[in-house]
Design a protein around this motif. Structure first.
Motif, mmCIF file in Angstrom:
data_model
loop_
_atom_site.group_PDB
_atom_site.id
_atom_site.type_symbol
_atom_site.label_atom_id
_atom_site.label_comp_id
_atom_site.label_asym_id
_atom_site.label_seq_id
_atom_site.Cartn_x
_atom_site.Cartn_y
_atom_site.Cartn_z
ATOM 1 N N GLY A 165 0.822 -1.207 0.000
ATOM 2 C CA GLY A 165 0.000 0.000 0.000
ATOM 3 C C GLY A 165 0.854 1.253 0.000
ATOM 4 O O GLY A 165 0.583 2.206 -0.728
ATOM 5 N N GLY A 166 1.904 1.230 0.823
ATOM 6 C CA GLY A 166 2.796 2.384 0.907
ATOM 7 C C GLY A 166 3.461 2.687 -0.418
ATOM 8 O O GLY A 166 3.561 3.847 -0.834
ATOM 9 N N ILE A 167 3.868 1.642 -1.113
ATOM 10 C CA ILE A 167 4.550 1.839 -2.395
ATOM 11 C C ILE A 167 3.585 2.427 -3.421
ATOM 12 O O ILE A 167 3.900 3.415 -4.105
ATOM 13 N N VAL A 168 2.387 1.839 -3.500
ATOM 14 C CA VAL A 168 1.397 2.364 -4.445
ATOM 15 C C VAL A 168 1.091 3.821 -4.103
ATOM 16 O O VAL A 168 1.002 4.674 -4.983
ATOM 17 N N ALA A 169 0.960 4.116 -2.796
ATOM 18 C CA ALA A 169 0.661 5.490 -2.383
ATOM 19 C C ALA A 169 1.750 6.449 -2.840
ATOM 20 O O ALA A 169 1.464 7.493 -3.417
ATOM 21 N N VAL A 170 3.012 6.069 -2.576
ATOM 22 C CA VAL A 170 4.115 6.966 -2.944
ATOM 23 C C VAL A 170 4.109 7.242 -4.440
ATOM 24 O O VAL A 170 4.304 8.372 -4.894
ATOM 25 N N PHE A 171 3.847 6.203 -5.238
ATOM 26 C CA PHE A 171 3.942 6.387 -6.684
ATOM 27 C C PHE A 171 2.686 7.000 -7.292
ATOM 28 O O PHE A 171 2.768 7.774 -8.232
ATOM 29 N N LEU A 172 1.521 6.652 -6.745
ATOM 30 C CA LEU A 172 0.284 7.112 -7.388
ATOM 31 C C LEU A 172 -0.315 8.359 -6.740
ATOM 32 O O LEU A 172 -0.864 9.209 -7.422
ATOM 33 N N MET A 173 -0.193 8.468 -5.408
ATOM 34 C CA MET A 173 -0.805 9.619 -4.737
ATOM 35 C C MET A 173 -0.110 10.918 -5.113
ATOM 36 O O MET A 173 -0.629 11.994 -4.880
ATOM 37 N N THR A 174 1.116 10.782 -5.643
ATOM 38 C CA THR A 174 1.837 12.007 -6.006
ATOM 39 C C THR A 174 1.428 12.524 -7.381
ATOM 40 O O THR A 174 1.696 13.672 -7.715
ATOM 41 N N THR A 175 0.733 11.691 -8.175
ATOM 42 C CA THR A 175 0.353 12.164 -9.518
ATOM 43 C C THR A 175 -0.659 13.309 -9.500
ATOM 44 O O THR A 175 -0.537 14.215 -10.319
ATOM 45 N N PRO A 176 -1.660 13.295 -8.589
ATOM 46 C CA PRO A 176 -2.562 14.456 -8.567
ATOM 47 C C PRO A 176 -1.809 15.766 -8.302
ATOM 48 O O PRO A 176 -2.190 16.811 -8.830
ATOM 49 N N ILE A 177 -0.746 15.703 -7.501
ATOM 50 C CA ILE A 177 0.033 16.920 -7.249
ATOM 51 C C ILE A 177 0.609 17.441 -8.553
ATOM 52 O O ILE A 177 0.535 18.631 -8.869
ATOM 53 N N VAL A 178 1.145 16.501 -9.336
ATOM 54 C CA VAL A 178 1.688 16.888 -10.641
ATOM 55 C C VAL A 178 0.592 17.495 -11.495
ATOM 56 O O VAL A 178 0.781 18.543 -12.121
#
Lengths: 294, 304
Positions: A202-215
């Motif tokens: 979960g942490g890995i997916v969060a780090v990689f995917l949750m940052t895309t909305p910021i972009v």
């Protein structure tokens, strides 16, 4: 009936006087073990399902792209673009394999058995990292090779065609390597923080995917500088940014414009990627200096 | 050669918790029992011996090597069995021990051979191909012992090897440890909070409490000096005690018993003589092999 002639002797305990291999060999053994673990080899059938599902998908995609190309004579995705297109699968592969490599050992408490052997702690972490990098690179590079072989065997311009294709493939493999290094170092660092595999994934997916909305948010801001630096906020767009700068000719083809426009900030992206990898490795080593000391 | 030597070894965690305080001890090869209550500093000492922890101050040598400066050389010759659960449940014992043998630097085929040998020596045969997750506690302890043994170390460090085992399992594990120490020619440091357990198998006993050394000596030296005679008479116990005290025998009361240290055969004669003179009904007179536990029990208060 003849008397039994064979007698089983308990020869007792035998001391070992043969060779003991050095640090390089032990590192190599751990690396290979990690690489096999990544693809579920030597493990239960359950551990093989996910890695090979992902391998299957990327290979079938590559084969389909090759087939389409030979039929309509048009390149749908270049080698480098293929790596970009597969980024989601890469993320999910990391989310499954990185916890398998490090979280499992944390959970089962097996680390004291490693660290009570000559192997230095840093070697353990680096061997696991090298295994994950290789696994990711194979995941992307293998299908690229499939595409290359397909193109090479159907080229209409003979050896020159094969040579040109090879010149296209090499940057693609290099780009796949960049994906592999960035995603492996970040993913392994996250996974090394917890012994619970589900949390790690979960942490890995969060780090990689949750940052895309910021972009996404940053890239629609009114300032052009902000737009062009937006990609730095997420590992995926960071890698794409480096690619757009360094591999412009291979990544950006004609009508398609890349998802990330970096403007004149290409070197910033490259430096950021380097810092991200270096920082992750430093933190990973620091983590393994502390873990399981008590 | 001295197996393990420490000199003023001190370890404090964060400057507050003292795990080891000024510990100086030297032991010869053999089976060494390291006893102490939980939290006495046994595990800390083992981890310092392995070079996993750095001592706050003091010096330590294992097999003539310094684990603080050359941990790899020490670990290559030492096998470690940790106290806690340390086995991945989905691997088989054979796979795990083979892998760990390779981590100790054994070549691939040798690793496989020695793994099955080590598992055979600890008593695991066909079950070694099954996943460890389905093993009993006793089998898991054996796997942990096998992985410590697989690279043929010169010294085994066993942290509470009988933890969680039933009485039969304890006996089997202790017998195994004793066999490793005597037949295999490997020195063993076995650590336990149960004195009665380790004193049965070890040659040397090191007792620590609160990180301090209580006593370190050969087990023979500890027990022979403490043999006592237990005397029980049906009546007149007080008279007999006074009479024996008059004969310069250090008598101790323990319930209905009188305990007299056994100096030599003359002690028997003195006691029998005293009983006969007082004309008391002698109920029992036997030699009691003093357990080391009692040794500490009587010593500690007087030292404190």
């Amino acid at each position: 009936m003849p008397e039994p002639t064979g007698v089983i002797h308990d020869i007792g305990y035998q001391r070992y006087t043969g060779p003991r291999l050095g640090r390089r060999h032990v590192f190599g053994a751990l690396y290979l073990h990690g690489l096999r673990t990544a693809f579920g080899l030597g493990r239960t059938a359950k551990a093989k399902i996910f890695p090979w599902l992902v391998v299957g998908i990327v290979t079938v995609t590559a084969a389909a792209l090759t087939a389409v190309r030979t039929q309509i004579g048009q390149v749908l995705l270049t080698y480098a673009q293929f790596a970009d297109a597969m980024s989601w699968l890469v993320i999910f592969f990391v989310a499954v394999v990185a916890p398998e490599l490090v979280s499992r050992d944390l959970r089962s408490g097996v680390l004291p058995l490693y660290f009570s052997r000559p192997l230095p702690r840093g070697d353990y972490a680096l061997a696991k990292l090298a295994a994950l990098v290789t696994a990711l690179w194979l995941l992307l590079g293998g299908p690229q090779l499939v595409m290359f072989l397909g193109a090479a065997f159907t080229t209409k311009t003979g050896m020159r065609g094969v040579w040109n294709e090879l010149l296209d493939l090499l940057p693609g493999l290099l780009y796949a390597g960049l994906w592999a290094v960035v995603f492996a170092s970040v993913g392994l660092l996250v996974a090394s923080l917890t012994g619970k595999r589900a949390f790690a994934a979960g942490g890995i997916v969060a780090v990689f995917l949750m940052t895309t909305p910021i972009v996404g948010t940053l890239s629609i801001m009114p300032s052009r500088t902000v737009n062009e630096l937006a990609g730095l906020a997420s590992p995926s767009t960071l890698v794409q940014g480096v690619g757009a700068w360094a591999l412009r000719d291979w990544l950006l083809t004609g009508e398609q414009s890349a998802g990330v426009s970096v403007g004149r900030f290409g070197p910033v992206y490259a430096a950021a990627a380097l810092l991200l990898v270096a920082g992750s490795i430093v933190l990973l080593l620091a983590r393994y200096r502390k873990v399981a000391t008590r | 050669m001295t197996l393990i030597a420490t000199e003023s070894l001190t370890k404090t965690y964060g400057g507050r918790v003292t795990a080891l305080a000024d510990l100086t001890v030297a032991v010869e090869p053999g089976i060494i029992g390291l006893v102490g209550a939980n939290g006495a500093g046994k595990s800390t000492l083992i981890k310092i011996l392995l070079g996993l922890l750095a001592p706050t101050s003091g010096r330590v040598r294992v097999l003539g090597l310094d684990p603080t400066t050359d941990p790899a050389a020490v670990r290559a010759r030492v096998g470690y069995m940790p106290e806690h659960d340390a086995l991945p449940p989905d691997l088989s014992a054979a796979e795990l021990v083979t892998h760990l043998a390779r981590m100790s630097g054994l070549p691939r085929t040798v690793a496989r051979e020695r793994a099955s040998e080590a598992l055979r020596h600890v008593g695991l045969y066909e079950e070694r191909y099954r996943p460890v997750g389905g093993y009993s506690t006793g089998m898991k302890q054996r796997v942990k012992l096998a992985q410590a043994l697989v690279h043929d170390p010169d010294l085994l460090l066993l942290d509470e090897p009988t933890n969680g085992l039933d009485p039969a399992g304890r006996d089997a594990m202790l017998a195994l440890v004793h066999r490793i120490g005597t037949e295999f020619g490997i020195s063993v440091l076995v650590c336990s909070h149960l004195l009665g357990e380790v004193e049965r198998i070890c040659d040397t006993l090191v007792a620590i409490d609160g990180g301090r050394l209580l006593r370190a000596d050969h087990i023979a030296a500890m027990t022979s000096a403490t043999d006592v005679l237990a005397v029980e008479v049906s009546e007149g116990t007080d008279d007999l005690a006074a009479r024996l005290a008059a004969l310069d025998l250090p008598v101790r009361r323990e319930g209905r018993l009188l305990l007299v240290p056994l100096a030599d055969d003359g002690t028997y004669d003195l006691i029998l003589g005293a009983v006969a003179e007082l004309d008391l009904p002698l109920h029992r007179l036997d030699q009691r092999r003093h357990r080391v536990a009692e040794l500490f029990a009587t010593r500690e208060p007087s030292n404190a």
